[in-house]
Design a protein around this motif. Structure first.
Motif, PDB file in Angstrom:
ATOM      1  N   GLN A  24      12.130  -9.125  -1.333  1.00 28.45           N
ATOM      2  CA  GLN A  24      10.970  -9.467  -0.511  1.00 28.45           C
ATOM      3  C   GLN A  24      11.004  -8.734   0.825  1.00 28.45           C
ATOM      4  O   GLN A  24       9.990  -8.212   1.290  1.00 28.45           O
ATOM      5  N   LYS A  25      12.186  -8.689   1.445  1.00 26.71           N
ATOM      6  CA  LYS A  25      12.295  -8.013   2.743  1.00 26.71           C
ATOM      7  C   LYS A  25      12.089  -6.502   2.606  1.00 26.71           C
ATOM      8  O   LYS A  25      11.564  -5.859   3.513  1.00 26.71           O
ATOM      9  N   GLU A  60      11.111  -4.929   6.122  1.00 23.64           N
ATOM     10  CA  GLU A  60      11.943  -5.572   7.137  1.00 23.64           C
ATOM     11  C   GLU A  60      13.369  -5.051   7.119  1.00 23.64           C
ATOM     12  O   GLU A  60      14.134  -5.291   8.057  1.00 23.64           O
ATOM     13  N   ASP A  63       8.424  -5.960   2.329  1.00 24.83           N
ATOM     14  CA  ASP A  63       7.773  -6.175   3.630  1.00 24.83           C
ATOM     15  C   ASP A  63       8.245  -5.191   4.693  1.00 24.83           C
ATOM     16  O   ASP A  63       7.871  -5.319   5.859  1.00 24.83           O
ATOM     17  N   GLN A  82       3.858  -4.233   9.252  1.00 23.96           N
ATOM     18  CA  GLN A  82       5.295  -3.972   9.143  1.00 23.96           C
ATOM     19  C   GLN A  82       5.552  -2.662   8.404  1.00 23.96           C
ATOM     20  O   GLN A  82       6.444  -1.888   8.774  1.00 23.96           O
ATOM     21  N   LYS A 133      -1.447 -13.010   7.049  1.00 23.79           N
ATOM     22  CA  LYS A 133      -0.197 -12.692   6.358  1.00 23.79           C
ATOM     23  C   LYS A 133      -0.250 -11.290   5.753  1.00 23.79           C
ATOM     24  O   LYS A 133       0.716 -10.527   5.832  1.00 23.79           O
ATOM     25  N   GLN A 135       1.900  -8.002   6.995  1.00 21.94           N
ATOM     26  CA  GLN A 135       2.701  -7.268   6.005  1.00 21.94           C
ATOM     27  C   GLN A 135       2.390  -5.775   6.065  1.00 21.94           C
ATOM     28  O   GLN A 135       3.309  -4.941   6.056  1.00 21.94           O
TER      29      GLN A 135
END
Length: 307
Positions: free
Chosen positions: A134-135, A140, A138, A69, A62, A66
């Protein structure tokens, strides 16, 4: 370790399936499997647990995914920045908005942004604040528009506009006869609010009595709150831009909140390592065309965004 390998583990995390991940990356499944295995060998630990179906990242995996990304995010920024320096704004934008901003901003934003920046591939998602943060952490998404402050040292906030809260009151409520409301005059019962998870709920409860006893039903959208008041009495609090969604009859139920005026700050947020200044200004310029001038942040009216 190669960028391709990082792309493979990110795709595998998204799909949790080797064949689908290979299709996403336009390679064969054996190639992807081999490259992921080589990365795991190099790192000295498994990234994925293959003993379960669908596969899932290990605890160490994980953290590795992360970081992968974030590396890919920065590489994409680098490439798009170079192209933009040569050819003007190009590339892609992954933008998120919270549900209590999107109805008022998103439809017009898509139209204006596509018209003014046709070479940017725009992807917009409506998400709640917690998910957006959170995104963003990360890598994203590229940026988001939501209510601030967040008090997150990893995130940079750029205020866009300030929006008043307005009380929407049933004609059968005693406070309906007041021309305006102070916070002290707002009752601690019969207040309809958004369900858990919406930042606007927290903002409303912050400027109301913290011991407020709200009605038992909590709605999922501002429009639903208004309809609940229309049918079930009580009152709610709505953002200023929702006024345009009301009928002339419904507008009679609005009362300004004063002493102090209740407002929220709406900002564009990015990661601290975000570098695409031109794209930030493209978003800000699109917002400026849609939001009334009196609501815009004074700095945004006068200056371009500088990182």
């Amino acid at each position: 370790m190669t960028l391709q390998q990082l792309e493979y583990i990110v795709a595998l995390d998204k799909t949790r399936h080797f064949v689908r991940a290979a299709e996403m990356c336009s390679v064969t499944q054996p190639t992807l499997s081999t490259m992921v295995q080589k990365l795991e060998d190099e790192l000295g630990c498994p990234v994925f647990n293959r003993a379960v179906q669908p596969i899932e990242p290990t605890e160490a995996g994980k953290l590795i995914i992360q970081q992968a990304q974030i590396v890919l995010f920065n590489i994409r920024q680098l490439k798009e920045n170079v192209v933009s320096q040569k050819n003007g704004l190009t590339g892609s934008l992954m933008l998120a908005m919270i549900p209590t901003v999107a109805p008022y901003l998103l439809p017009g934003f898509i139209s204006v942004f596509r018209r003014d920046y046709p070479d940017i591939a725009l992807q917009v998602t409506e998400l709640r604040t917690e998910t957006i943060i959170q995104k963003l952490h990360d890598a994203e998404i590229d940026m988001a528009i939501l209510a601030t402050p967040l008090d997150d040292p990893k995130i940079l906030e750029v205020p866009l506009y300030y929006e008043k809260f307005i009380a929407y009151i049933s004609p059968n409520e005693p406070i309906y006869n007041k021309e305006e409301l102070t916070l002290a005059e707002m009752p601690t019962e019969n207040l309809w609010i958004l369900e858990e998870g919406h930042c606007l709920r927290n903002q409303v409860l912050n400027f109301c009595d913290h011991k407020v006893q709200t009605s038992t039903i909590e709605a999922g959208s501002i429009d639903t709150l208004v309809k609940i008041v229309d049918i079930n009495e009580g009152y709610t609090v709505i953002p200023e831009l929702h006024i345009n969604f009301l009928s002339e009859e419904q507008k009679k139920n609005l009362r300004n909140i004063v002493r102090p005026e209740a407002t929220r700050e709406i900002s564009m947020i990015i990661r601290q390592d975000y570098v695409r200044e031109g794209l930030m200004n493209a978003v800000a310029n699109s917002v400026k065309q849609l939001i009334p001038t009196h609501m815009l942040d004074e700095r945004l009216k006068k200056f371009a965004i500088k990182l």
